[in-house]
Write an enzyme that holds these catalytic residues in place. Sequence first.
Site, PDB file in Angstrom:
ATOM      1  N   ARG A   4      10.290   7.835  -0.772  1.00  0.00           N
ATOM      2  CA  ARG A   4      11.728   8.027  -0.970  1.00  0.00           C
ATOM      3  C   ARG A   4      12.196   7.664  -2.381  1.00  0.00           C
ATOM      4  NH1 ARG A   4      14.092   4.960   4.026  1.00  0.00           N
ATOM      5  NH2 ARG A   4      11.954   4.208   4.186  1.00  0.00           N
ATOM      6  N   ALA A  23       0.817  -1.223   0.000  1.00  0.00           N
ATOM      7  CA  ALA A  23       0.000   0.000   0.000  1.00  0.00           C
ATOM      8  C   ALA A  23       0.847   1.269   0.000  1.00  0.00           C
ATOM      9  CB  ALA A  23      -0.923   0.000   1.222  1.00  0.00           C
TER      10      ALA A  23
END
Length: 446
Positions: free
Chosen positions: A18, A13
Amino acid sequence: MTHSDLAAIVLAAGQGTRMRSRRPKVAHPLAGRPLLGHVLDTLDALGAGRRVVVVGPDMPEVQAIAAPAPTVEQAERLGTAHATLQARPALDDPPGTVLILYGDTPLIRPDTLRAMVDARAEAALVVLGFRAADPTGYGRLVTGADGGLDAIVEHKDASEAQRAITLCNSGVMAVDGRLLFPLLERVGNDNAKGEYYLTDIVALARADGHRCAVVEGNEAEMLGINDRAQLAAAERVVQDRLRAAAMAGGVTMTDPASVFLSMDTRFGQDVSVGPFCVFGPGVTLGDDVEIKGFCHFEGCEVAAGAVLGPYARLRPAAIVGEGAHIGNFVEVKKATVEAGAKVNHLTYIGDARVGAKANVGAGTITCNYDGFGKYHTDIGAGAFIGSNSALVAPVKIGDGAIIGAGSAITKDVPADALALTRAPQTTKERWAAMFRTHMKRLTGKG
Ligand code: UD1
Ligand code: MG
């Protein structure tokens, strides 16, 4: 073999902030296959046919990768226990063992998961652990005197003494199907992150008197992908595995470290691959194919005994027949080069057929595109295309025909005919010498 008593929940999910990407993290490719695809392949190898993938809101790309496995949406990211609980409607009659894995941890091997499933015979819950070189950030596995697992403590919630533990949680668990969802319902979020931690079900199971166990794996397998540098690190691991498997299967590689493969690259026996070659997705090579250095292939099929490169490029739907030669700086796209044909130098073959044993001279171009549509070129068996010819599609060159060098062919050429379009040659004896004398006199140079 499929385990009818085994199902898997894959948590995917997270958007993967990043990665700094518009794509969901688990859709990023590793050796030509999305991260999530690697996890699903591992489950295939394990025989875990039943699976549910937990996705975030608006992730059609991830749903497409998961298919035909059902996906459930976790609308809000409230933690790994909350994410796992979302799978309940899709798994209302859980089997004996439910595996929980992460979609961003693609290197775990089927054998490692098999060891966990086997360990379930003795324990209600099995966690895949590893000895971390640097345990910072990982959940720590707190074991009891009997070697069993008592609890998992998240790094942020751990005491100094617990932080000294180097045995860490990989995130993968194998849980008794009857216990999983009832345990998850009891997990609270009173912790450092304010999240519902999947890891809390260990202490809950222990409190109920169930035995929990650890199976230890190798740290390299546990690499989770959070950023592009980790993606590149995982790529190196997967490439090494693929190279080793190819060589073990009978492929010679002069410099394996410079050869890049895809998960679905298929090699025949006694294929040889020179240095600096890239195999994108969908490449199949027959026996005894010789690939010289610096080639780039994707979506193509090469039959036995063909010789390719150096510097050959095969693009999607290129089909190279038995013993055919594709030489340096030759690009082939959506075209069939039939058995024994030779296309050896500086040529583009697109939307075409090159008949068996035809010879295509240096610098030949199939002009397949007029800015609007793509058109087909058909070169008959045994035809000879002179160097630097432009074959303007749609056009058909008959079997055995010869095209004179430097021609621009716009009309069909019958079998065994000669066609050439160049202007007749003019030769002026002594002209160059006279020109130079004249220019020297005029300019005073030379
Ligand atoms: C988790 C484990 C930790 C372990 C580590 C290994 C918990 C509480 N902690 O920590 O013990 O050492 O993994 O890498 O489980 N996800 C969702 N929905 C959520 C939260 C997470 O789908 O609400 C997915 C993420 O996309 C990811 C995975 O679950 O794939 C793990 O989540 P993450 O936030 O990375 O957990 P960690 O803090 O790393
Ligand atoms: Mg993580």
